[in-house]
Each structure stands twice: as structure tokens, then as C-alpha cells.
Scaffold this active site. Structure first.
Site, PDB file in Angstrom:
ATOM      1  N   GLU A  14     -39.798  43.804  63.476  1.00  9.24           N
ATOM      2  CA  GLU A  14     -41.182  44.281  63.476  1.00  9.24           C
ATOM      3  C   GLU A  14     -41.553  44.953  62.143  1.00  9.24           C
ATOM      4  OE1 GLU A  14     -41.913  46.763  66.891  1.00  9.24           O
ATOM      5  OE2 GLU A  14     -41.493  45.150  68.298  1.00  9.24           O
ATOM      6  N   GLU A  62     -37.441  40.487  72.164  1.00  9.86           N
ATOM      7  CA  GLU A  62     -37.639  41.693  72.988  1.00  9.86           C
ATOM      8  C   GLU A  62     -38.724  41.410  74.004  1.00  9.86           C
ATOM      9  OE1 GLU A  62     -38.508  45.493  71.092  1.00  9.86           O
ATOM     10  OE2 GLU A  62     -37.029  45.101  69.533  1.00  9.86           O
TER      11      GLU A  62
HETATM   12  C1  BGP Z   1     -40.210  47.819  69.916  1.00  6.77           C
HETATM   13  C2  BGP Z   1     -39.107  48.243  68.982  1.00  6.77           C
HETATM   14  C3  BGP Z   1     -37.934  48.886  69.683  1.00  6.77           C
HETATM   15  C4  BGP Z   1     -38.296  49.723  70.887  1.00  6.77           C
HETATM   16  C5  BGP Z   1     -39.347  49.080  71.779  1.00  6.77           C
HETATM   17  C6  BGP Z   1     -39.844  49.973  72.901  1.00  6.77           C
HETATM   18  O1  BGP Z   1     -41.414  47.848  69.238  1.00  6.77           O
HETATM   19  O2  BGP Z   1     -38.598  47.161  68.247  1.00  6.77           O
HETATM   20  O3  BGP Z   1     -37.216  49.607  68.727  1.00  6.77           O
HETATM   21  O4  BGP Z   1     -38.610  50.984  70.524  1.00  6.77           O
HETATM   22  O5  BGP Z   1     -40.445  48.665  71.012  1.00  6.77           O
HETATM   23  O6  BGP Z   1     -40.591  51.014  72.403  1.00  6.77           O
HETATM   24  P1  BGP Z   1     -40.985  52.349  73.188  1.00  6.77           P
HETATM   25  O7  BGP Z   1     -39.746  52.947  73.698  1.00  6.77           O
HETATM   26  O8  BGP Z   1     -41.650  53.203  72.183  1.00  6.77           O
HETATM   27  O9  BGP Z   1     -41.865  51.968  74.318  1.00  6.77           O
END
Ligand code: BGP
Length: 460
Positions: A165, A362
Site C-alpha cells: 500500500e 489482504e
Molecule cells: C491495511 C494494512 C495493514 C493493516 C490493515 C488493517 O491497510 O496493510 O497493515 O493495518 O490495513 O488496518 P486496521 O487495523 O487499521 O483496520
């Protein structure tokens, strides 16, 4: 029956900072520094020192991955851990041992490692001395770090990614104030974005020049922008949101060129970055072998109602709105749930980006401790809410594959509940709950469903 192609990747993703624990590092990242100076900005004042303690527990954790039948797993190598001297590239021997043993343990257990090189974790030394990616000197030093990683682990790692990202440090650090250095400066934001794209391209080119023959890619958070209506103004708002948030990185990283419209808009606001011709050649030349896509929520946009005086951020061109017909996750700030977005992303890649091989790097359904509840009589945490939604998302990926999309895997965010930037441990995503007091990993019910799917390569 939803059948997936043979060898489809099933696994999870995490990152170095969020899982390892930084106590044993000589060098620290901006996250350690920011937590040190403003702990109150982090939920419950929990910082990145211990997190999942993967540094000490990786063997135990790999055996837990096997219980969920992972055949692949993504984490990142921390720049601030691997490198002892950022200027010379001298490595830290303990970090070499740790990453080497961790990668070997995964491979020994039939789990393909996907290793990422930058997950929001600028070493504080480089941020302080040079301004991090504000400065092209740091682009050069990132290439040096990547070279060390390739030389050390390139014999075993078959899938590398340069950035996770990459737009997020730009948004967080230079536009919207949710990452260190907490600046609000659109001109600098554009330069940082450009320098990151340059760093990515140089690393991709270097990987190939060094003679490595496995795969290198990048992971982008592609959030489709849906217009409120088919009205011309709403459509144009969605076009601009897509231009700034998706195509800004997708086009240079996949097609080797910047979108013309984006360049014009930036010029109009006097925001164009400093560019050298040879750099553009480097960007053009760099070809990724695959793409990782992170997806959580859709972006709903409409025409701007009140014009901003000057450009502060991309919202100069659109407003957000809440989908009146949407479904929302009550456990994650009421974020909209829209699985069809995955199908739309797949179609976009198929139709506009040459159907490059890609995987869902993800997908996560956030819950919190309360909504997941305590351990039930069968010994598990009951997160069936997650399974139902995950199933819907998987169906969309399946549909896209049936229609020819080259998606080769799905990774859930995340493996063990991990620390997350300013949210610390508020949002839980893991297959395993992390008990913050004992460090114990407790299995959630969803992992049983996922393990079955991964084993059979299908679900009903
Ligand atoms: C994505 C990132 C991760 C993780 C995930 C969940 O954007 O790549 O590193 O943080 O989001 O994020 P959050 O825990 O802030 O909801």
C-alpha cells in the site's frame, strides 16, 4: 460448489512492525519514535515493542499456520531490523539469523513465503536525517537495503514485493495526519509518492539485473470508487477519486507510465514533482511479475458540493457519501461491506491491466474483543460473523476466476491478531486471538472453515 484452481494460495498476511516486536532491534522505525513522543495517540497507549512477539515465537506460530492449512504466508522484512548501517548497507547479524530461520521454518513446513520490503516502516534515522522518501537519497538507500535482502534470501524466496500500500504513507504522513511525520503538504506528498514509485521501479529492475529469476511484484490497496449516480458530475467525481487513489500507483507500476490526466491536474495546482528523464526510463522499464491487492471497503463518492479554495488533498474533486442501501460492519467504524467490489477489481485488472497474475493479498473482517466474545465451551472464539462475510467475498473471487481472471490466491488479514498502527489492538482480524497479557494464541472458529477450504481447494 466453488472450486479454486490447483495450487491456489490460501494463507494470511502480516508485517514486520505489526508482528515481530521491536525490543531486540538496534535501529528503530518511525513507529517506535512516534509512540515514544506521543503515546496518547495510540489506542490504550500500546506501542510496537512487543506486539505478537513473533521474533521469539515464530516456530510455534508456523506450527499454528499449519493447523489452518496455509500453503503461503506474507510478512515483511523490516529495514530498521535488517540494516545496521543505512549508509553502507552493513547488515545486523542477529536479524539475518532471525529472518533466515523464519523463512526456512515456513518453507520446511510447506508454506511459501511472500516477502515484502516496505510496510509503512521508515527507519527513524532516515526520516530524521533525510526526511525519508521526501529525499531521493533515501530512494538510493532503499535500493541498497533491497539488494541486501535479495542477496541474503533470494535463493529461497520465490515471491517478493517491494511495497505494501505505497499510497498509505503518502496519505498518512503528508495529507491526512495519521502517520509520522504528520505533515500536511500536498506538494511534498506528490514528491514522496513519485519517489516511492521510483524506488519501487529501481528495485524491480535491480532484482532482474542481479539475475534473479523468481517473481517480484507490489501490493496495492485498490478501492473502487463508486459514483452516487450516473449523473455527469458524480461520474466525474468518481473518475477523479480513481485517478488519485488507484491509477496514481497502478499505472506507473503496471504500465510504466503516469496517467496523463493526473499529470495535468497536478501541473494545474503547481504540484508536479521533480523528475529526471532517466528516472522515467527506469519506471518504464520496470515490469512486475504479479500484483497483490488489498481490499477492505468501497469508496462512495459524489460531486463536490462546496468548492475548496485551494488544493489541500484529492477531496478537492469529490465528496464522500454513505450508500443509503449499503450494509455496514458495526464492529469496524460502520464500514460498508461490499463483496462485489472484489469482482469489479478483478475485472478492472483483466480488462485494463493485461490480466496480470494477481492475488488478494489482504481481505479482512474486523471485529473487536466484545463482538468476538470470550472462549466458548468448545474452546474457540466464536467469530461466525467473519466466516459468513468472508465466504461472500470468496464467491466474488471465484466468479471472476470463472470468467478468466488470473487470480492465484487469497490471503486473509491477519494470522494472529496483530498491532495496527494508531489502532493498536482495537480491531481484531486474526485466525487466532492474541491474549495481550499472556501472549497466548487462542483459536477462532473461522479458522476451522478456512482450514477446510484450504485443504479441499473448494467450498460449498
Ligand atoms: C491495511 C494494512 C495493514 C493493516 C490493515 C488493517 O491497510 O496493510 O497493515 O493495518 O490495513 O488496518 P486496521 O487495523 O487499521 O483496520
Amino acid at each position: 460448489m466453488y472450486n479454486f484452481p490447483k495450487g491456489f494460495f490460501f494463507g494470511a498476511a502480516t508485517s514486520g512492525v505489526q508482528s515481530e516486536g521491536s525490543k531486540n532491534q538496534i535501529n528503530k522505525s518511525i513507529w517506535n519514535h512516534w509512540f515514544q513522543i506521543e503515546p496518547e495517540k495510540f489506542i490504550d497507549e500500546i506501542g510496537p515493542e512487543i506486539v505478537c512477539d513473533t521474533y521469539n515465537k515464530f516456530k510455534e506460530d508456523v506450527s499454528l499456520m499449519k493447523e489452518v492449512n496455509f500453503n503461503s504466508f506474507r510478512t515483511s522484512i523490516q529495514w530498521a531490523r535488517l540494516i545496521k548501517d543505512f549508509e553502507t548497507g552493513e547488515v545486523c547479524e542477529d536479524a539475518v539469523r532471525f529472518y533466515s530461520e523464519y523463512i526456512d521454518e515456513l518453507i520446511k513446513n510447506g508454506i511459501e513465503p511472500i516477502i515484502n520490503l516496505y510496510h509503512f516502516d521508515m527507519p527513524i534515522y532516515l526520516q530524521d536525517k533525510y526526511g525519508g522518501f521526501e529525499n531521493k537519497k533515501v530512494v538510493q538507500l532503499f535500493v541498497l537495503f533491497a539488494q541486501k535482502a535479495f542477496e541474503l534470501f533470494g535463493d529461497r524466496v520465490k515471491y517478493w514485493t517491494t511495497f505494501n500500500e505505497p499510497i498509505v504513507p503518502v496519505e498518512g504522513g503528508y495529507l491526512y495526519n495519521f502517520h509520522y511525520p504528520n505533515k500536511k503538504d500536498p506538494k511534498l506528498a506528490v514528491q514522496v509518492a513519485y519517489n516511492i514509485i521510483l524506488a519501487h521501479s529501481k528495485v524491480v529492475n535491480l532484482y532482474k539485473e542481479l539475475g534473479f529469476t523468481k517473481q517480484i511484484g507490489v501490493i496495492l490497496n485498490l478501492t473502487p470508487s463508486y459514483p452516487r449516480s450516473q449523473n455527469e458530475k458524480d461520474l466525474s467525481a468518481a473518475y477523479m477519486a480513481d485517478l488519485f487513489f488507484n491509477r496514481s500507483f497502478l499505472d506507473p507500476m503496471l504500465k510504466g507510465e503516469f496517467p496523463k490526466d493526473l499529470c495535468e491536474v497536478l501541473k494545474e495546482h503547481n504540484l508536479s514533482p521533480e523528475i529526471e528523464k532517466t528516472e522515467l526510463e527506469e519506471i518504464k522499464k520496470s515490469k512486475v511479475d504479479f500484483l497483490g491487492v488489498n481490499y477492505y471497503v468501497p469508496r462512495r463518492v459524489k460531486a463536490k458540493e462546496i468548492k475548496d479554495e485551494k488544493f489541500e488533498n484529492p477531496e478537492y474533486y469529490f465528496d464522500y457519501y454513505i450508500n443509503p442501501e449499503g450494509r455496514f460492519n458495526p464492529y469496524r467504524d460502520n464500514n460498508e461491506i461490499h463483496p462485489v467490489a472484489l469482482y469489479d477489481i478483478a475485472k478492472n485488472i483483466q480488462e485494463n491491466y493485461n490480466n496480470i497474475p494477481w492475488y488478494l493479498a489482504e481481505i479482512g473482517i474486523a471485529m473487536d474483543l466484545e463482538s468476538e466474545g470470550s472462549i466458548s465451551e468448545d474452546g474457540f472464539i466464536d467469530d461466525t460473523f467473519r466466516t459468513e462475510l468472508m465466504r461472500e467475498h470468496f464467491i466474488q473471487i471465484h466468479k471472476a476466476i470463472e470468467e478468466g481472471s488470473s487470480c492465484f490466491g487469497i490471503h486473509q488479514w491477519t494470522f494472529i491478531d496483530c498491532w495496527s498502527w494508531m489502532n493498536s489492538f482495537k480491531r481484531r482480524y486474526g485466525f487466532y486471538r492474541l491474549d495481550l497479557v499472556t501472549g497466548k494464541r487462542i483459536k477462532k472458529k473461522h479458522s476451522i472453515w478456512f482450514a477446510e477450504v484450504a485443504k479441499k481447494n473448494y467450498f460449498k
